[in-house]
Write a protein that holds these residues in place. Structure first.
Motif, PDB file in Angstrom:
ATOM      1  N   MET A 136       0.890  -1.232   0.033  1.00  0.00           N
ATOM      2  CA  MET A 136      -0.063   0.023   0.088  1.00  0.00           C
ATOM      3  C   MET A 136       0.834   1.436   0.038  1.00  0.00           C
ATOM      4  O   MET A 136       0.172   2.400  -0.338  1.00  0.00           O
ATOM      5  CB  MET A 136      -0.771   0.116   1.314  1.00  0.00           C
ATOM      6  CG  MET A 136      -0.178  -0.085   2.581  1.00  0.00           C
ATOM      7  SD  MET A 136      -1.602   0.092   4.020  1.00  0.00           S
ATOM      8  CE  MET A 136      -2.638   1.378   3.293  1.00  0.00           C
ATOM      9  N   TYR A 137       2.207   0.986   0.379  1.00  0.00           N
ATOM     10  CA  TYR A 137       3.058   2.295   0.288  1.00  0.00           C
ATOM     11  C   TYR A 137       3.751   2.453  -1.088  1.00  0.00           C
ATOM     12  O   TYR A 137       4.460   3.293  -1.299  1.00  0.00           O
ATOM     13  CB  TYR A 137       4.134   2.296   1.428  1.00  0.00           C
ATOM     14  CG  TYR A 137       3.677   2.413   2.831  1.00  0.00           C
ATOM     15  CD1 TYR A 137       3.318   3.578   3.338  1.00  0.00           C
ATOM     16  CD2 TYR A 137       3.017   1.386   3.290  1.00  0.00           C
ATOM     17  CE1 TYR A 137       2.823   4.028   4.763  1.00  0.00           C
ATOM     18  CE2 TYR A 137       2.474   1.413   4.569  1.00  0.00           C
ATOM     19  CZ  TYR A 137       2.217   2.727   5.365  1.00  0.00           C
ATOM     20  OH  TYR A 137       1.925   2.958   6.590  1.00  0.00           O
ATOM     21  N   GLU A 138       3.431   1.720  -2.236  1.00  0.00           N
ATOM     22  CA  GLU A 138       4.083   1.581  -3.402  1.00  0.00           C
ATOM     23  C   GLU A 138       3.357   2.937  -4.028  1.00  0.00           C
ATOM     24  O   GLU A 138       2.327   3.135  -3.787  1.00  0.00           O
ATOM     25  CB  GLU A 138       3.916   0.291  -3.944  1.00  0.00           C
ATOM     26  CG  GLU A 138       4.636  -0.842  -3.536  1.00  0.00           C
ATOM     27  CD  GLU A 138       4.575  -2.221  -3.868  1.00  0.00           C
ATOM     28  OE1 GLU A 138       5.170  -3.104  -3.523  1.00  0.00           O
ATOM     29  OE2 GLU A 138       3.698  -2.352  -4.998  1.00  0.00           O
ATOM     30  N   THR A 139       4.266   3.206  -5.071  1.00  0.00           N
ATOM     31  CA  THR A 139       3.640   4.353  -5.991  1.00  0.00           C
ATOM     32  C   THR A 139       3.819   3.334  -7.351  1.00  0.00           C
ATOM     33  O   THR A 139       4.305   2.536  -7.603  1.00  0.00           O
ATOM     34  CB  THR A 139       4.609   5.535  -5.896  1.00  0.00           C
ATOM     35  OG1 THR A 139       6.151   4.921  -6.424  1.00  0.00           O
ATOM     36  CG2 THR A 139       4.869   6.185  -4.444  1.00  0.00           C
ATOM     37  N   PRO A 140       3.251   4.247  -8.498  1.00  0.00           N
ATOM     38  CA  PRO A 140       3.436   3.736  -9.639  1.00  0.00           C
ATOM     39  C   PRO A 140       4.880   3.435 -10.081  1.00  0.00           C
ATOM     40  O   PRO A 140       4.921   2.366 -10.930  1.00  0.00           O
ATOM     41  CB  PRO A 140       2.840   4.875 -10.593  1.00  0.00           C
ATOM     42  CG  PRO A 140       1.694   5.352  -9.838  1.00  0.00           C
ATOM     43  CD  PRO A 140       2.299   5.342  -8.470  1.00  0.00           C
ATOM     44  N   GLY A 141       5.624   4.188  -9.770  1.00  0.00           N
ATOM     45  CA  GLY A 141       6.981   3.889 -10.165  1.00  0.00           C
ATOM     46  C   GLY A 141       7.771   2.875  -9.341  1.00  0.00           C
ATOM     47  O   GLY A 141       8.598   2.369  -9.793  1.00  0.00           O
ATOM     48  N   SER A 142       7.346   2.485  -8.023  1.00  0.00           N
ATOM     49  CA  SER A 142       7.701   1.283  -7.248  1.00  0.00           C
ATOM     50  C   SER A 142       6.915   0.374  -7.141  1.00  0.00           C
ATOM     51  O   SER A 142       6.820  -0.765  -6.455  1.00  0.00           O
ATOM     52  CB  SER A 142       8.116   1.939  -5.825  1.00  0.00           C
ATOM     53  OG  SER A 142       7.028   2.387  -5.252  1.00  0.00           O
ATOM     54  N   SER A 143       5.702   0.187  -7.964  1.00  0.00           N
ATOM     55  CA  SER A 143       4.848  -1.045  -8.052  1.00  0.00           C
ATOM     56  C   SER A 143       5.594  -2.394  -7.978  1.00  0.00           C
ATOM     57  O   SER A 143       6.495  -2.445  -8.762  1.00  0.00           O
ATOM     58  CB  SER A 143       3.983  -1.035  -9.086  1.00  0.00           C
ATOM     59  OG  SER A 143       2.865  -2.031  -9.243  1.00  0.00           O
ATOM     60  N   GLY A 144       5.224  -3.397  -7.202  1.00  0.00           N
ATOM     61  CA  GLY A 144       5.996  -4.563  -6.941  1.00  0.00           C
ATOM     62  C   GLY A 144       6.919  -4.629  -6.235  1.00  0.00           C
ATOM     63  O   GLY A 144       7.846  -5.662  -5.875  1.00  0.00           O
ATOM     64  N   ALA A 145       7.685  -3.437  -5.650  1.00  0.00           N
ATOM     65  CA  ALA A 145       8.797  -3.465  -4.814  1.00  0.00           C
ATOM     66  C   ALA A 145       8.676  -4.140  -3.763  1.00  0.00           C
ATOM     67  O   ALA A 145       9.655  -4.974  -3.124  1.00  0.00           O
ATOM     68  CB  ALA A 145       9.277  -2.033  -4.524  1.00  0.00           C
ATOM     69  N   SER A 146       7.568  -4.292  -2.858  1.00  0.00           N
ATOM     70  CA  SER A 146       7.582  -5.066  -1.740  1.00  0.00           C
ATOM     71  C   SER A 146       7.455  -6.503  -2.117  1.00  0.00           C
ATOM     72  O   SER A 146       8.072  -7.206  -1.260  1.00  0.00           O
ATOM     73  CB  SER A 146       6.246  -4.793  -0.822  1.00  0.00           C
ATOM     74  OG  SER A 146       5.081  -4.991  -1.872  1.00  0.00           O
ATOM     75  N   HIS A 147       6.870  -7.139  -3.121  1.00  0.00           N
ATOM     76  CA  HIS A 147       6.960  -8.310  -3.623  1.00  0.00           C
ATOM     77  C   HIS A 147       8.597  -8.770  -3.692  1.00  0.00           C
ATOM     78  O   HIS A 147       9.045  -9.891  -3.381  1.00  0.00           O
ATOM     79  CB  HIS A 147       6.387  -8.676  -4.830  1.00  0.00           C
ATOM     80  CG  HIS A 147       6.104 -10.140  -5.126  1.00  0.00           C
ATOM     81  ND1 HIS A 147       5.291 -10.406  -6.346  1.00  0.00           N
ATOM     82  CD2 HIS A 147       6.544 -11.312  -4.534  1.00  0.00           C
ATOM     83  CE1 HIS A 147       5.610 -11.888  -6.293  1.00  0.00           C
ATOM     84  NE2 HIS A 147       6.114 -12.248  -5.359  1.00  0.00           N
TER      85      HIS A 147
END
Length: 409
Positions: A67-78
């Protein structure tokens, strides 16, 4: 590891009487410098079974998920979940693995929508080593290009496997259809995002989100004072920045349908749990309601309904053999949540299954349709689940952390 010395106050549970209590050590006197540092991060230790069990579990929890991801960091937590316990500035991945194996330990990481969770499980005698490795892995990752590329390939394979998990896909679809904003962000990295993710995005994401006010170090099987004495020297240089506001999510409801080459139809009907965990009474009510409605799979040892007393087992699974699975579920977050029914049925019975799900929700909401005996049984089942979780070191840590957030100690 990159570490200095800091101090933190011992946590205390505040608010009304909880369902049960977790023993924590009493606060020790602190200097003015230590009092200022106490606002930075939290160390929550529990000595449950500390003198009885030879094992301990240490976990580092960060308020930073998809939920803290932005369009530029989408998928970062995965990807961060996949990159956990890889090479750091102090040790290679091979050395880390050998250190963990040498003490018979087990490390794991999981990304959720609201949190990143890192845990280390081993014998209590090795707690100092466990804490150091855990903090080093979280704070000092190097994100070597070849390791990142390797894990991106693993994510591609994971996505392919996930497509064969209809219920997992349904839960993702519920969030994307039901919410706008942060909770609508996918927990599984979208395929288009995989081609953009790299080490620089991960480093930027960690620098922005892995800050002191958003971290909790929790342990079970360890005395609180012992944990504090070990962890304090490793956490002092955490950035003491202001905690940002949680990204906003708005429940809007919606509909999601997906054609699939599958012999069964999988359906989910869900509604919002307003307020989430911060509306404690509502959250507990939903927890009891989930136990009251229950459900499960059509097949069970001894025949359908043997030993099953939940409403969905008795009223649905025992009467409609076209339904293979019918169960209530809930996913509760800080300020919102979802409650509903998941069903697996033959395609020609799908519309009837939706009607049955809606009917059961209406039935349980109608005064007089739930007997006192059924309600008491559901309450006892909910209490039993809590007590069973307290028998697990792995479960105790998230409970400590969730209490810390709920009661703001």
């Amino acid at each position: 590891a990159r570490s200095r010395r800091a101090r933190t106050q011992s946590p205390q549970l505040l608010g009304g009487p909880p369902l049960f209590s977790l023993p924590v050590a009493s606060p020790r006197p602190r200097s003015s410098r230590a009092a200022a540092a106490a606002a930075m991060y939290r160390i929550a230790g529990s000595h449950l079974r500390a003198l009885k069990s030879p094992a301990a579990t240490v976990g580092l929890y960060i308020d930073c998920g998809s939920m803290y991801e932005t369009p530029g960091s989408s998928g970062a937590s995965h990807l961060l979940e996949r990159m956990s316990f890889k090479s750091t500035t102090n040790r290679s991945h091979l050395r880390l693995v050998r250190e963990v194996e040498s003490i018979g330990g087990n490390v794991s990481a999981i990304a959720t929508r609201e949190q990143m969770c890192y845990t280390y499980d081993a014998f209590r005698a090795y707690v100092p080593d466990m804490v150091e490795v855990l903090i080093d892995s979280v704070r000092n990752p190097t994100f070597l290009d070849w390791e990142v590329k390797e894990q991106l390939e693993e994510i591609k394979a994971e996505i392919a496997e996930f497509s064969a998990n209809p219920q997992g896909l349904l839960l993702e679809a519920l969030h994307s259809a039901g919410y706008t904003g942060a909770l609508a962000n996918p927990l599984i990295a979208p395929e288009p995002a995989i081609h953009k993710l790299d080490s620089s995005i991960l480093k930027e994401f960690i620098a922005e989100n892995y800050t002191a006010p958003r971290m909790v170090l929790a342990a079970s099987g360890v005395e609180h004072d012992v944990l504090v004495s070990i962890a304090e020297p490793l956490l002092s240089d955490l950035p003491a920045v202001k905690r940002p506001e949680e990204p906003k999510s708005v429940y809007v409801g919606g509909d999601y349908r997906c054609q699939a080459d599958c012999q069964n139809t999988h359906v989910a009907l869900a509604f919002e749990v307003p307020g989430g965990w911060y509306e404690e009474k509502t959250a507990i009510t939903v927890t009891v309601l989930q136990k009251l409605m229950g459900g499960g799979d059509w097949f069970c040892t001894g025949g359908v309904g043997k030993g099953l007393y939940s409403r969905l087992s008795l009223r649905i699974l025992s009467h409609y053999h076209q339904i293979e699975s019918f169960s209530a579920f809930n996913h509760i977050y800080n300020y919102s949540g979802l409650f509903g029914i998941l069903a697996t049925t033959s395609p020609d019975f799908a519309s009837k299954a939706v009607d049955l799900a809606a009917g059961e929700l209406l039935e349980v909401a109608t005064p007089g349709n739930v007997t006192q005996g059924q309600l008491d049984r559901a309450k006892q089942a909910a209490k039993c689940k809590v007590l069973m979780d307290l028998e697990s070191r792995v479960c105790i840590q998230p409970l400590i952390e969730s209490f810390r957030k709920t009661f703001k100690f």
